[in-house]
Design an enzyme around this catalytic site. Structure first.
Site, PDB file in Angstrom:
ATOM      1  N   SER A 242       0.880  -1.189   0.000  1.00  0.00           N
ATOM      2  CA  SER A 242       0.000   0.000   0.000  1.00  0.00           C
ATOM      3  C   SER A 242       0.905   1.223   0.000  1.00  0.00           C
ATOM      4  CB  SER A 242      -0.938  -0.028   1.202  1.00  0.00           C
ATOM      5  OG  SER A 242      -0.239  -0.188   2.410  1.00  0.00           O
ATOM      6  N   GLY A 244       0.124   4.578  -0.210  1.00  0.00           N
ATOM      7  CA  GLY A 244      -0.513   5.866   0.053  1.00  0.00           C
ATOM      8  C   GLY A 244      -1.303   6.344  -1.146  1.00  0.00           C
ATOM      9  N   ALA A 245      -1.061   7.580  -1.564  1.00  0.00           N
ATOM     10  CA  ALA A 245      -1.816   8.189  -2.664  1.00  0.00           C
ATOM     11  C   ALA A 245      -1.610   7.442  -3.978  1.00  0.00           C
ATOM     12  CB  ALA A 245      -1.419   9.653  -2.823  1.00  0.00           C
ATOM     13  N   GLY A 247      -1.799   4.322  -4.336  1.00  0.00           N
ATOM     14  CA  GLY A 247      -2.633   3.133  -4.371  1.00  0.00           C
ATOM     15  C   GLY A 247      -1.869   1.864  -4.030  1.00  0.00           C
ATOM     16  N   GLY A 273      -5.068   1.263   5.591  1.00  0.00           N
ATOM     17  CA  GLY A 273      -4.388  -0.008   5.327  1.00  0.00           C
ATOM     18  C   GLY A 273      -5.207  -1.194   5.816  1.00  0.00           C
ATOM     19  N   ASP A 274      -5.883  -1.027   6.959  1.00  0.00           N
ATOM     20  CA  ASP A 274      -6.712  -2.110   7.489  1.00  0.00           C
ATOM     21  C   ASP A 274      -7.914  -2.352   6.578  1.00  0.00           C
ATOM     22  OD1 ASP A 274      -4.926  -2.122   9.629  1.00  0.00           O
ATOM     23  OD2 ASP A 274      -6.143  -0.701  10.765  1.00  0.00           O
TER      24      ASP A 274
END
Lengths: 334, 334
Positions: A242, A244-245, A247, A273-274
């Site tokens: 993951s 962040g922005a 994707g 993230g979860d």
């Protein structure tokens, strides 16, 4: 039933203050509390998506009591009153839009469940995080958990192992839990960091979902594609990073893909993230192809960033994003 | 029995972190919890000095349960095992050195007792304080407290009204409680700030114990002697101002004195003002002359600054300081 393991559950407390200044006294204007720990967050999103979920790990003390009463009593979905309440839904009521059931199978321990305190500065919108270490787990409590885990595995369609280890739990704990799941034929996703991740990966989990920092710490590389490929060589069958922005980046035996919303989403990334983990598991147990799992994960993650409350997801945003997440990449040649 | 009123009791949590940086995530290395709120602190010091004390005010929720179990279960004195435990001491066991009894007469409310979080920066030693506002008190709960207070007053040799007001309690609350104590012939000490202090003073309490900031806010003057005299004109029979390292300044109908340890004491000032209140009350119920009350208050206050744990007092330091606090001033001409 999807099983989520949270060895270090938490009572997540959020404080709003006008402006956080070290060494000053602050009047907290707003206090909110929610059940936390990564696997608990994953379970709540899964239940909101209509899955049956069982939560295990440890809980103790008064904070543990509060956590468990919130797990039993709060609606699983982000829309209170829109369906049966968590922990009470009947299997027949389950569906893609009805909240599913969340079963508490936490092991009671003598120490107190940790608190995490997030201090939100109203002036800047930034958050300062204070995380208690968690209760000391005795060898007998760890053994009790292992027994509970072995009992639950045969009924699980997938298992997620999430978050940090409380004091007293062996650093190789996740490696053992990964091996037990694989022996039972249950797909296992691992989402942790540092040495527990390093050891857990070597036990060959089906999926890991590191963020950029965790991936760099594991592999020594700050180049996401290179690091993701390296993480696979270390033992993970599939790696979903993951970023962040940017994707999600997935490198799997079936192919390699990137998935991201069409434009960066503004908001609070707590729990994003979860939610991605919940999306991956949800797609896994429904036997969706990887691109569809990644769309679900990326849409849930972005809808969590956009939600008003940290760690919740915005359901209309999720529904809308499902149609707008872009996946690029290709399946491997067979 | 000495009665202390704490309308906004607290569960005081202390976190140690390596270095507090706004907008970062911190691992808390040490977590401590103690029962708090000014009147609760005063009561614990009084019990440690051998007095019978009754604690009233409000408590509720899981945090209230923890607070009450700590009040019932912790030794009253700073030396665990040195005497009977708080809440269980018999009147006959009481004495100058044996811990006294601490009786819980708190009124249960539906809201949760607030937490205060003190974040200690290990690098600088400085503390950042986060104070929750406290539970919403309903009119019925406020009425229940007033009934409890009226029941307790006839058995009290003195009453201390301490700290902030939780939401829902009328801003003139302390004025009413002062008047009720005076009607019952019970000496009353008020230790609060802002508008509750301003209104409470007008009801003519026997003693107020503002710090320099509270005194300046009440009177508009930053010159301590002038402000202290002005506070008396506003209605307080005696004013004991706590001026930090400069010790105590008392302006009373019997005379005017200053009391301070021979040299400034280094340490954590948390609870020092509450210990001074305990010293003043202890001397009052023993009918000590003002200079002796002030010696006791100044010694307890300095011994609290010197204690390892915030809000406790260092008993050997207290005993030693009793002989070294200097009082200057004079009784009024009769």
């Amino acid at each position: 039933m999807i099983l989520t393991v949270t060895l270090n559950t938490a009572l997540d407390i959020t404080y709003r203050v006008r402006s956080l200044r070290p060494h000053a006294a602050h009047r907290v204007s707003e206090v909110t509390e929610r059940p936390g720990g990564k696997g608990v967050n994953v379970a709540r999103v899964l239940a909101a998506l209509g899955h049956e979920v069982t939560v295990t790990g440890f809980a103790g003390g008064h904070t543990g009591t509060v956590l468990r009463s919130m797990l039993a009593g709060t609606p699983a979905g982000p829309e209170p009153g829109a369906g049966p309440r968590a922990g009470r839904a009947l299997p027949g009521e389950q569906g893609a839009d009805a909240p599913g059931a969340l079963v508490d199978a936490l092991v009671t321990v003598s120490g107190a469940t940790r608190r995490t305190v997030a201090v939100v500065d109203e002036r800047t919108g930034d958050t300062t995080q204070l995380n208690e270490p968690g209760p000391q787990i005795s060898p007998a409590e760890w053994a009790a958990f292992l027994g509970r885990y072995q009992e639950l595995l045969p009924g699980a369609s997938a298992v997620a192992l999430c978050g940090s280890l409380p004091p007293g739990v062996p650093v190789g704990a996740y490696a053992g839990l990964v091996r037990a799941a694989r022996s039972a034929g249950v797909p296992v996703l691992l989402d942790t960091s540092g040495e527990p991740l390093r050891r857990g990966v070597a036990a060959r989990p089906d999926v890991i979902k590191p963020n950029a920092d965790e991936l760099a710490e594991l592999t020594g590389s700050h180049e996401p594609l290179r690091a993701t490929q390296d993480a696979r060589r270390r033992g993970a069958h599939a790696v979903v990073a993951s970023l962040g922005a940017e994707g999600l980046l997935a490198v799997t035996p079936e192919g390699r893909w990137r998935a991201a919303p069409p434009a960066p989403v503004r908001g609070n990334p707590t729990g994003a993230g979860d939610s991605a983990v919940a999306g991956l598991l949800s797609g896994l147990v429904e036997h969706l192809p990887w691109p569809d799992r990644l769309i679900r994960a990326a849409a849930l993650s972005a809808a969590t960033v956009r939600a008003a409350a940290a760690g919740e997801f915005d359901r209309p945003a999720y529904t809308e994003l499902l149609g707008r997440v872009r996946v690029t990449g290709a399946a491997s040649a067979a």
